[in-house]
Write an enzyme that holds these catalytic residues in place. Structure first.
Site, PDB file in Angstrom:
ATOM      1  N   THR A 160       4.109   4.968  -4.002  1.00 42.55           N
ATOM      2  CA  THR A 160       5.393   4.830  -3.363  1.00 42.55           C
ATOM      3  C   THR A 160       5.587   6.037  -2.463  1.00 42.55           C
ATOM      4  O   THR A 160       4.909   7.037  -2.615  1.00 42.55           O
ATOM      5  CB  THR A 160       6.475   4.776  -4.468  1.00 42.55           C
ATOM      6  OG1 THR A 160       6.121   3.762  -5.369  1.00 42.55           O
ATOM      7  CG2 THR A 160       7.858   4.527  -3.929  1.00 42.55           C
ATOM      8  N   SER A 190      12.218   0.732  -9.759  1.00 41.21           N
ATOM      9  CA  SER A 190      12.855   2.002 -10.124  1.00 41.21           C
ATOM     10  C   SER A 190      13.156   2.845  -8.890  1.00 41.21           C
ATOM     11  O   SER A 190      13.587   3.995  -9.003  1.00 41.21           O
ATOM     12  CB  SER A 190      11.937   2.807 -11.045  1.00 41.21           C
ATOM     13  OG  SER A 190      11.743   2.119 -12.243  1.00 41.21           O
TER      14      SER A 190
HETATM   15  O1  DON Z   1       9.373  -0.200  -7.412  1.00 41.56           O
HETATM   16  C1  DON Z   1       8.940   0.426  -8.373  1.00 41.56           C
HETATM   17  O2  DON Z   1       9.635   0.822  -9.275  1.00 41.56           O
HETATM   18  C2  DON Z   1       7.473   0.796  -8.465  1.00 41.56           C
HETATM   19  N1  DON Z   1       6.673  -0.247  -7.960  1.00 41.56           N
HETATM   20  C3  DON Z   1       7.238   2.118  -7.844  1.00 41.56           C
HETATM   21  C4  DON Z   1       5.797   2.553  -7.942  1.00 41.56           C
HETATM   22  C5  DON Z   1       5.620   3.994  -7.686  1.00 41.56           C
HETATM   23  O3  DON Z   1       6.541   4.727  -7.472  1.00 41.56           O
HETATM   24  C6  DON Z   1       4.230   4.510  -7.779  1.00 41.56           C
HETATM   25  N2  DON Z   1       4.193   5.829  -7.167  1.00 41.56           N
HETATM   26  N3  DON Z   1       3.863   6.840  -7.496  1.00 41.56           N
END
Ligand code: DON
Length: 587
Positions: free
Chosen positions: A392, A464
């Site tokens: 992310t 999240s």
């Molecule tokens: O939307 C979400 O909560 C997750 N898919 C976020 C994934 C994430 O932050 C991975 N990064 N480090």
């Protein structure tokens, strides 16, 4: 002549096939050295500030502001530029949440979270093992989300905003130490090197000279330049109904995925009101459902407000503070599991973020002892077995008129499902992993099986992501967010506490060590910290009944924030050291 031509074609294919297997570098994970820690990057200005995970993307945003674009134009430019410059998370094949605060108007959120394809039921992923597989991809939302933001708030023409990213992809970017590290790490994974389904990934992201990536190398993404050109010229319809949609659907069919042309055609992004609540003199605006981010951050801040939270200390965190924050996180994440899901499919109690609810939760906190997580499970049954079975990026932008954007978007894992749609230069997400896969099965390891986030056709998986905007007296004061899966919620809560309640400068709040608790597993996870603070605390917290999980390498998120001095109007952009981001200001 004809036979010669056929031979050449065959030879080219054979060499191409061979190369696609040879181009990938072969460092082992142990040989890949993380770039040394650097200070947070800080800029200051009144004419506009951008902070993101790459200096190149922040420069794209800054240049858009400098040529008269507004913060939404710049944010869209940064989103496309991160697709080119930070492929592990920047994306057009994923989704996310864009919080927009126009001066003197309501804060809104563009919800461009991925959706489940139609051909699923609640048990579609029970016992499914492969996270890096096209079947994990949700219907991407980023391009529709950016187009919707542009339609509502944009100033410059759409194609002008995407043009710098096309140039970066076509002409190539100079690989910096962070990108070299990221690419070498993904190529060190055995199955990426070997499995046929990652051949396109190897072709697109492998170093063409056949060795591991080094800072100073050039990454050219010719297919991606063409894809971005199509999006710039034709708008989102080419992605959801036209040539790009055809390619996504074809690859999905070929590779055993779920996404069809119809799923792409049906995808919509939405403008939603933000989750909103007063905390002291501030109003906190967070991402609404289907992100659990805004709701859980606000619930946690309200619980902290209800407690007597100690604010005086020389240390960055004290034992007492970590204890109380942990108890608050434990309860926040239990509520998240119990209630939160896509509001188009589930009814969420309207008082979930109310002060009364937070006070009630806070009243169960013992100020000197940890509460075992099982004691607050309530009517969520905890399983004993046997179902055996985090990428992310956040950026923040403010322009000279005070229009502000706080955006988090994701592919879920680093490089998503690691399937590059052939000929597009574009990765797909593996966001289906954010649904609860095992109906009714919640365990002590962190698997959640509660009803609200079970899979359904067209439903958005619970996120999240917590892009956050804080206002004081109606003026935008703080923009913040982070990657990190479920840790995002706690990273944001911690930075809001550090800056607004403990009164630390944003530079220090972003720089300092972080910790995480998510109800289950019932343990506090300490970030690798080089000042020894957490080592010192460990025995004291253990004596209070906490279990501690610590390791030498884990970093919690990467927060790129902006804080505004409401007296001078000056904005201060701070980019986290954890992924080597860039902060830029319009001069
Ligand atoms: O939307 C979400 O909560 C997750 N898919 C976020 C994934 C994430 O932050 C991975 N990064 N480090």
């Amino acid at each position: 002549m004809i036979r010669y031509h056929h031979f050449c074609t065959f030879a080219l294919f054979a060499i191409g096939g061979l190369l696609s297997n040879l181009v990938s570098p072969t460092l082992s994970a142990e040989e890949i050295v993380r770039p040394p820690r650097k200070p947070v990057e800080v800029v200051q200005g009144k004419l506009g500030v951008v902070t993101s995970d790459t200096p190149l993307a922040s420069e794209v945003g800054r240049d858009i502001l400098a040529k008269g674009g507004n913060a939404v134009d710049a944010a869209i430019g940064v989103a496309f530029a991160l697709e080119v410059t930070w492929p592990e998370a920047g994306n057009i094949g994923g989704g996310g949440f864009m919080m927009i605060a126009p001066p003197d108007e309501e804060v809104v959120c563009i919800n461009y979270r991925e959706k489940s394809p139609a051909n699923v039921d609640t048990k579609s992923f029970v016992n499914w093992k492969q996270r890096k597989h096209i079947r994990m991809a949700g219907v991407p939302g980023t391009v529709r989300g950016m187009a919707l933001a542009h339609e509502k708030y944009g100033k410059l023409p759409w194609h002008e905003i995407i043009a710098p990213s096309i140039d970066l992809a076509r002409e190539g970017i100079v690989v910096d130490p962070y990108l070299a590290y990221s690419l070498n790490l993904v190529f060190s994974v055995d199955y990426i090197q070997k499995l046929p389904r990652f051949a396109e990934f190897r072709r697109v992201y492998g170093n063409p000279n056949g060795r591991p990536w080094k800072p100073g190398d050039k990454l050219v993404q010719a297919d991606l330049a063409k894809t971005l050109t199509l999006i710039a010229e034709d708008g989102p319809s080419v992605f959801y109904e036209g040539a790009i949609a055809q390619k996504i659907a074809a690859e999905s069919k070929r590779g055993g995925g779920l996404i069809t042309l119809e799923d792409l055609k049906q995808y919509t992004a939405q403008v939603l009101p933000a989750v909103e609540g007063e905390i002291g003199p501030y109003t906190v605006f967070g991402a609404p459902l289907p992100s659990s981010g805004g709701t859980t951050v606000l619930m946690q801040l309200r619980m902290l407000e209800a407690l007597e939270f100690p604010t005086q200390s020389d240390d960055f965190w004290t034992v007492e503070q970590v204890h109380l924050m942990t108890e608050v996180m434990r309860r926040g994440f239990r509520e998240r599991a119990a209630w939160l899901g896509d509001p188009d499919f589930v009814t969420v109690p309207t008082d979930i973020t109310s002060e009364e609810h937070a006070w009630q939760l806070a009243s169960t906190i013992d100020t000197s002892q940890a509460t075992p997580s099982e004691d607050i499970a309530g009517d969520i049954p905890l399983a004993e077995g046997p179902y055996e079975s985090s990428e992310t990026t956040h950026f923040s932008v403010i322009d000279k008129d005070g229009l502000a954007v706080s955006n988090t978007y994701t592919l879920e894992s680093t490089y998503g499902c690691r399937i590059v749609v052939p000929g597009t230069g574009m990765l797909l997400n593996n966001e289906m992993g954010d649904f609860n896969w095992y109906p009714g099965y919640t365990d002590r390891k962190g698997k959640i099986g509660t009803e609200p986030n079970l899979i359904a056709p067209g439903k958005r998986m619970l996120s999240s992501q917590s892009p956050t905007i804080v206002r004081e007296n109606g003026k935008t004061k703080l923009l913040i967010g982070s990657p990190g899966g479920r840790t995002i919620i706690n990273t944001v809560t911690e930075i809001v506490m550090q800056t607004l309640i403990l009164d630390r400068p944003l530079d220090e709040a972003i720089d300092g060590p972080r910790f995480h608790h998510q109800w289950f597993p019932d343990a506090i996870r300490f970030e690798a910290s080089d000042n020894g603070l957490f080592d010192e605390m460990k025995p004291k917290l253990e004596a209070m009944g906490h279990e501690i999980e610590a390791n030498d390498v884990w970093r919690q998120g990467c927060a790129n924030g902006i804080i505004v001095d409401l007296e001078t109007g000056e904005a201060r952009g701070v980019s986290d050291w954890r992924r080597g981001g860039g902060a830029r200001a319009v001069e």
